[in-house]
Design a protein around this motif. Structure first.
Motif, mmCIF file in Angstrom:
data_model
loop_
_atom_site.group_PDB
_atom_site.id
_atom_site.type_symbol
_atom_site.label_atom_id
_atom_site.label_comp_id
_atom_site.label_asym_id
_atom_site.label_seq_id
_atom_site.Cartn_x
_atom_site.Cartn_y
_atom_site.Cartn_z
ATOM 1 N N LEU A 292 0.243 75.141 -11.885
ATOM 2 C CA LEU A 292 0.236 76.417 -12.612
ATOM 3 C C LEU A 292 -0.340 77.523 -11.725
ATOM 4 O O LEU A 292 0.167 78.646 -11.693
ATOM 5 N N GLY A 293 -1.401 77.172 -10.986
ATOM 6 C CA GLY A 293 -2.043 78.154 -10.098
ATOM 7 C C GLY A 293 -1.069 78.670 -9.042
ATOM 8 O O GLY A 293 -1.003 79.876 -8.784
ATOM 9 N N ARG A 294 -0.281 77.749 -8.461
ATOM 10 C CA ARG A 294 0.683 78.171 -7.426
ATOM 11 C C ARG A 294 1.701 79.153 -7.993
ATOM 12 O O ARG A 294 2.209 80.009 -7.299
ATOM 13 N N GLU A 295 1.998 79.034 -9.308
ATOM 14 C CA GLU A 295 2.944 79.967 -9.963
ATOM 15 C C GLU A 295 2.242 81.221 -10.447
ATOM 16 O O GLU A 295 2.849 82.038 -11.144
ATOM 17 N N ARG A 296 0.942 81.335 -10.169
ATOM 18 C CA ARG A 296 0.110 82.464 -10.626
ATOM 19 C C ARG A 296 0.107 82.548 -12.166
ATOM 20 O O ARG A 296 0.166 83.632 -12.754
ATOM 21 N N ILE A 297 0.085 81.385 -12.800
ATOM 22 C CA ILE A 297 0.029 81.365 -14.267
ATOM 23 C C ILE A 297 -1.412 81.091 -14.689
ATOM 24 O O ILE A 297 -2.000 80.081 -14.285
ATOM 25 N N ASN A 298 -1.968 82.001 -15.458
ATOM 26 C CA ASN A 298 -3.374 81.891 -15.849
ATOM 27 C C ASN A 298 -3.536 80.943 -17.047
ATOM 28 O O ASN A 298 -2.757 80.977 -17.992
ATOM 29 N N ILE A 299 -4.565 80.095 -16.953
ATOM 30 C CA ILE A 299 -4.832 79.160 -18.055
ATOM 31 C C ILE A 299 -5.908 79.767 -18.950
ATOM 32 O O ILE A 299 -6.992 80.112 -18.478
ATOM 33 N N ASP A 300 -5.599 79.845 -20.250
ATOM 34 C CA ASP A 300 -6.501 80.476 -21.202
ATOM 35 C C ASP A 300 -7.476 79.447 -21.795
ATOM 36 O O ASP A 300 -8.686 79.638 -21.769
ATOM 37 N N CYS A 301 -6.966 78.348 -22.321
ATOM 38 C CA CYS A 301 -7.801 77.264 -22.864
ATOM 39 C C CYS A 301 -7.224 75.932 -22.388
ATOM 40 O O CYS A 301 -6.023 75.839 -22.125
ATOM 41 N N ILE A 302 -8.073 74.927 -22.337
ATOM 42 C CA ILE A 302 -7.632 73.589 -21.913
ATOM 43 C C ILE A 302 -8.141 72.580 -22.926
ATOM 44 O O ILE A 302 -9.265 72.697 -23.414
ATOM 45 N N SER A 303 -7.329 71.578 -23.234
ATOM 46 C CA SER A 303 -7.874 70.434 -23.973
ATOM 47 C C SER A 303 -7.290 69.165 -23.356
ATOM 48 O O SER A 303 -6.197 69.187 -22.798
ATOM 49 N N SER A 304 -8.050 68.074 -23.427
ATOM 50 C CA SER A 304 -7.504 66.847 -22.847
ATOM 51 C C SER A 304 -7.899 65.648 -23.689
ATOM 52 O O SER A 304 -8.924 65.658 -24.376
ATOM 53 N N SER A 305 -7.051 64.629 -23.648
ATOM 54 C CA SER A 305 -7.325 63.363 -24.333
ATOM 55 C C SER A 305 -6.731 62.270 -23.460
ATOM 56 O O SER A 305 -6.139 62.560 -22.408
ATOM 57 N N GLU A 306 -6.857 61.035 -23.898
ATOM 58 C CA GLU A 306 -6.347 59.914 -23.090
ATOM 59 C C GLU A 306 -4.842 60.054 -22.851
ATOM 60 O O GLU A 306 -4.324 59.623 -21.831
ATOM 61 N N MET A 307 -4.128 60.676 -23.786
ATOM 62 C CA MET A 307 -2.661 60.725 -23.673
ATOM 63 C C MET A 307 -2.099 62.113 -23.397
ATOM 64 O O MET A 307 -0.879 62.268 -23.307
ATOM 65 N N LYS A 308 -2.965 63.125 -23.312
ATOM 66 C CA LYS A 308 -2.405 64.480 -23.164
ATOM 67 C C LYS A 308 -3.389 65.414 -22.482
ATOM 68 O O LYS A 308 -4.586 65.359 -22.742
ATOM 69 N N VAL A 309 -2.872 66.285 -21.586
ATOM 70 C CA VAL A 309 -3.660 67.425 -21.111
ATOM 71 C C VAL A 309 -2.853 68.661 -21.490
ATOM 72 O O VAL A 309 -1.654 68.747 -21.177
ATOM 73 N N ALA A 310 -3.479 69.578 -22.222
ATOM 74 C CA ALA A 310 -2.750 70.754 -22.710
ATOM 75 C C ALA A 310 -3.449 72.032 -22.259
ATOM 76 O O ALA A 310 -4.676 72.096 -22.221
ATOM 77 N N CYS A 311 -2.648 73.034 -21.888
ATOM 78 C CA CYS A 311 -3.196 74.341 -21.493
ATOM 79 C C CYS A 311 -2.527 75.419 -22.339
ATOM 80 O O CYS A 311 -1.309 75.385 -22.538
ATOM 81 N N VAL A 312 -3.309 76.367 -22.788
ATOM 82 C CA VAL A 312 -2.749 77.534 -23.478
ATOM 83 C C VAL A 312 -2.535 78.621 -22.427
ATOM 84 O O VAL A 312 -3.440 78.913 -21.635
ATOM 85 N N ILE A 313 -1.325 79.168 -22.404
ATOM 86 C CA ILE A 313 -0.970 80.199 -21.425
ATOM 87 C C ILE A 313 -0.244 81.336 -22.152
ATOM 88 O O ILE A 313 -0.026 81.259 -23.366
ATOM 89 N N ARG A 314 0.170 82.364 -21.403
ATOM 90 C CA ARG A 314 0.929 83.457 -22.019
ATOM 91 C C ARG A 314 2.307 82.967 -22.446
ATOM 92 O O ARG A 314 2.947 82.195 -21.707
ATOM 93 N N GLY A 315 2.764 83.403 -23.597
ATOM 94 C CA GLY A 315 4.007 82.892 -24.169
ATOM 95 C C GLY A 315 5.212 83.029 -23.251
ATOM 96 O O GLY A 315 6.006 82.095 -23.099
ATOM 97 N N ASP A 316 5.343 84.195 -22.583
ATOM 98 C CA ASP A 316 6.548 84.419 -21.784
ATOM 99 C C ASP A 316 6.558 83.609 -20.483
ATOM 100 O O ASP A 316 7.523 83.636 -19.738
ATOM 101 N N GLN A 317 5.469 82.885 -20.201
ATOM 102 C CA GLN A 317 5.434 82.097 -18.961
ATOM 103 C C GLN A 317 5.748 80.618 -19.212
ATOM 104 O O GLN A 317 5.717 79.805 -18.286
#
Ligand code: ADP
Ligand code: ASP
Ligand code: MG
Length: 429
Positions: A375-400
């Motif tokens: 995501l960083g290489r695409e210059r996409i900013n991460i707003d929030c992060i959550s992670s669990s054993e089966m998932k890592v999720a990031c909240v980003i801007r909708g249009d990205q």
């Protein structure tokens, strides 16, 4: 869900066809031909077909409701939305009869699909399979409206968008079918939405648990509750194309899987979410409990929570929720502001959640870092992060969202790279 009349036989086949597969009269004709071949080949002792509404007609009904009401919901909305599936099942019934086949179309009410009282998001509680079994015994193909049921007061309810998958799963369980076919407009469950990542990989099999995570993180090819129902009764799901006969993805218990599951199985995104931030929340015991109890009382499903301190005595609480719950949450926000829970709040609709899904994610070092770096290489900013054993999720801007899915997919499944699990690349941790 419980089947009040579970069947003894195992030779009944349940096939569900989605909106695109029945979008036009021509496509309904093609499904009728496919169903006829299945019967002629004697591939099943009995055939039950569950249908969605034609094409995007449910969206059309929702739009119509918004033309006459500011907040269309509840009983009248379900009565309206349920009509879409009545159109498609009756047309398939006519098409099959035109081909000389014995077929009958039934609404969920006519075939005893009972739900709770939660209009717009009802849950199936039981299916009385008497009528279905009688029609099959009489040699008829049974065609059932997906996405709906009837409550104890004989009111029509709907199961939530995409709910025809749930109907198919529940019917498959109730009649004791050997498997549940989800026939759709893609070849199966892929490592990403093939309409976003054309080179996404088709998985021949997948565990129920991973399928549920993929589906609930935005891979709408399957409704997560359909996978939950089938998992509870150990009925395999076969997600496959409506347009050809090749095998798709078999979803079953991990102990029955032939291949070992990859660490990262898929990359999905969800744009149908919103982010609410409560500002200046007093730093007192019990306030977070109050906020989330209020949300629970309104049956608002929260997907991600972050609490942070903004000063010594004040903090902020951010949570992410599905679009469908935003109106209910907005009303609560007004109450919280009036009651001193927060001085102000921001509601952001232009957000998306991007997730990597798989097994052993938290216990495999470096996977999350690879996602963030892509995501960083695409210059996409991460707003929030959550992670669990089966998932890592990031909240980003909708249009990205789409760009993010492609970048993260390329990281784990390089376009011309090794096809081993997780892209097989050894990277710096
Ligand atoms: P149906 O109308 O048959 O229920 P849906 O539109 O609900 O079909 O689901 C199929 C769509 O799911 C595909 O057209 C595809 O765009 C989308 N999709 C999202 N993620 C995935 C994935 N990981 N694998 C396959 N399809 C996916
Ligand atoms: N027709 C309903 C919808 O569009 C249910 C479904 O397609 O599964 O959400
Ligand atoms: Mg669907």
């Amino acid at each position: 869900m419980s089947a009040t009349t579970a069947a003894a036989g195992t030779g009944i086949v349940v096939q569900k066809y989605g909106g695109t597969s029945v979008a036009t009269a021509e496509r309904i004709g093609a499904i009728a031909d496919r169903v006829s071949r299945c019967i002629e080949d004697e591939a099943a002792d009995g055939l039950i077909v569950v249908l969605s509404a034609m094409g995007k007609s449910t969206d059309g009904l929702v739009a119509l409701a918004h033309e006459v009401s500011r907040r269309p919901a509840g009983r009248e909305m379900d009565l309206l939305l349920a009509t879409g599936e009545q159109v498609s099942v009756s047309l398939l019934g006519l098409a099959l009869q035109d081909r000389g086949m014995a077929a009958i179309s039934l609404t969920a009410a006519q075939c005893g699909i009972r739900t709770d009282d939660a209009f717009n998001i009802a849950r199936i509680q039981s299916i009385d399979t008497g009528r279905i079994q009688a029609e099959i015994a009489a040699g008829r193909v049974v065609i059932i409206t997906g996405f709906q049921g009837i409550n104890s007061k004989h009111e029509i309810t709907t199961l939530g968008r995409g709910g025809s998958d749930i109907t198919a799963a529940a019917v498959a369980v109730a009649v004791g079918a050997a498997s549940c076919d989800i026939c759709t407009d893609v070849d199966g469950v892929l490592s990403a939405d093939p309409n976003v990542v054309p080179g996404a990989r088709l998985w021949p099999e997948m565990s129920y648990e991973v399928a549920i995570e993929m589906a609930s993180s935005g891979a709408k090819v399957l409704h997560p509750r359909a996978a939950e129902v089938c998992m509870a009764y150990d009925v395999p799901i076969h997600v496959r194309s409506s347009f050809h006969g090749r095998e798709g993805t078999w979803i079953r218990g991990s102990e029955q899987m032939v291949m070992e599951q990859a660490e990262v199985v898929g990359v999905s995104s969800d744009r149908k979410i919103a982010k609410i931030t409560l500002l200046d929340v007093p730093d007192e015991p019990g306030l977070a409990a109050r906020v989330f109890q209020d949300l629970a009382a309104e049956e608002v499903n929260v997907r991600l929570i972050i609490q942070s301190a903004s000063s010594e005595s004040r903090g902020r609480i951010t949570f992410v929720l599905d679009d469908e719950y935003v109106e209910r949450a907005e009303l609560l926000v007004e109450q919280w502001k009036a009651g001193g829970v927060a001085s102000d709040a921001s509601i952001d609709h232009d957000v998306a959640k991007i997730s990597i899904v798989g097994s052993r994610l938290a216990s495999t070092p470096g996977l999350a870092a690879r996602m963030f770096a892509a995501l960083g290489r695409e210059r996409i900013n991460i707003d929030c992060i959550s992670s669990s054993e089966m998932k890592v999720a990031c909240v980003i801007r909708g249009d990205q969202a789409q760009r993010a899915v492609r970048a993260v997919h390329d990281e784990f499944f390089p376009p011309d790279g090794d096809k081993s699990p997780s892209g097989g690349r050894e990277r710096g941790q």
